[in-house]
Design a protein around this motif. Structure first.
Motif, PDB file in Angstrom:
ATOM      1  N   LYS A  56       0.846  -1.193   0.000  1.00 42.02           N
ATOM      2  CA  LYS A  56       0.000   0.000   0.000  1.00 42.02           C
ATOM      3  C   LYS A  56       0.883   1.245   0.000  1.00 42.02           C
ATOM      4  O   LYS A  56       2.063   1.184   0.361  1.00 42.02           O
ATOM      5  N   LYS A  57       0.284   2.375  -0.371  1.00 43.98           N
ATOM      6  CA  LYS A  57       0.994   3.648  -0.295  1.00 43.98           C
ATOM      7  C   LYS A  57       1.491   3.856   1.128  1.00 43.98           C
ATOM      8  O   LYS A  57       0.770   3.613   2.084  1.00 43.98           O
ATOM      9  N   ASP A  78       3.659   2.102   2.744  1.00 45.46           N
ATOM     10  CA  ASP A  78       4.251   0.888   3.319  1.00 45.46           C
ATOM     11  C   ASP A  78       5.756   0.845   3.050  1.00 45.46           C
ATOM     12  O   ASP A  78       6.236   1.330   2.031  1.00 45.46           O
ATOM     13  N   LYS A 130      -3.044   4.247  -6.418  1.00 42.00           N
ATOM     14  CA  LYS A 130      -3.401   2.830  -6.498  1.00 42.00           C
ATOM     15  C   LYS A 130      -3.313   2.367  -7.948  1.00 42.00           C
ATOM     16  O   LYS A 130      -3.573   3.143  -8.865  1.00 42.00           O
ATOM     17  N   ARG A 188      -1.351  -1.011  -4.096  1.00 39.56           N
ATOM     18  CA  ARG A 188      -2.795  -1.289  -3.933  1.00 39.56           C
ATOM     19  C   ARG A 188      -3.435  -0.279  -3.017  1.00 39.56           C
ATOM     20  O   ARG A 188      -2.847   0.476  -2.336  1.00 39.56           O
TER      21      ARG A 188
END
Length: 152
Positions: free
Chosen positions: A54-55, A57, A126, A152
């Motif tokens: 994910k953004k 992370d 995403k 994601r």
């Protein structure tokens, strides 16, 4: 009878010599951390070349580098693909992430550990794909490997 004893001793002696030869040639890989490395650039963590994050992370990076020549350097760059149109390493612009120069060692084996954080701003959204491009140089040889990160 004397000939029979000599034959038995000869067989026993040959067996002992054969056992010594086999044991001398056997590889001792019990504690060798490099035993499972089959490629010049091998991802230890993540242990695959395609992950999903994910953004924002962060993932750890652990890479084993092995070659038959002294390793000069490793460069890690990244490319954010927001069009999902594919990636051509030689043509698409990538940005430096890590520039690390190694001093050659006698085994020609190095390990690189680092971190990568997926940007948490407007540079990534995403469904984007971030590629970390690993380039290892060993003398005149160059090895490449790409780690793909699906956002994601």
């Amino acid at each position: 009878m004397k000939l029979r004893i000599q034959q038995i001793l000869l067989v026993v002696l040959c067996s002992i010599v054969l056992i010594f030869i086999i044991n001398a040639c056997a590889k001792d890989d019990t504690n060798d951390q490099w035993a499972d490395i089959k490629e010049p650039i091998t991802f230890l963590w993540p242990d695959t070349n395609w992950i999903s994050l994910k953004k924002g992370d962060t993932t750890g990076l652990s890479v084993a580098l092995v070659t038959d020549r002294p390793i000069d350097s490793l460069y890690v760059t990244y490319h954010i693909n927001s069009n999902n149109r594919g990636f051509t390493p030689g043509l698409d612009m990538s940005y430096p992430l890590y520039n690390k120069v190694f001093l050659p060692d006698s085994n020609n084996k190095q390990r690189f550990d680092g971190l990568y954080q997926v940007p948490n701003d407007t540079t990534v959204s995403k469904q984007d794909i971030v590629r970390l491009y690993f380039k290892m140089f060993a003398g005149a040889l160059k090895y490449d490997k790409i780690l793909r990160i699906d956002v994601r």
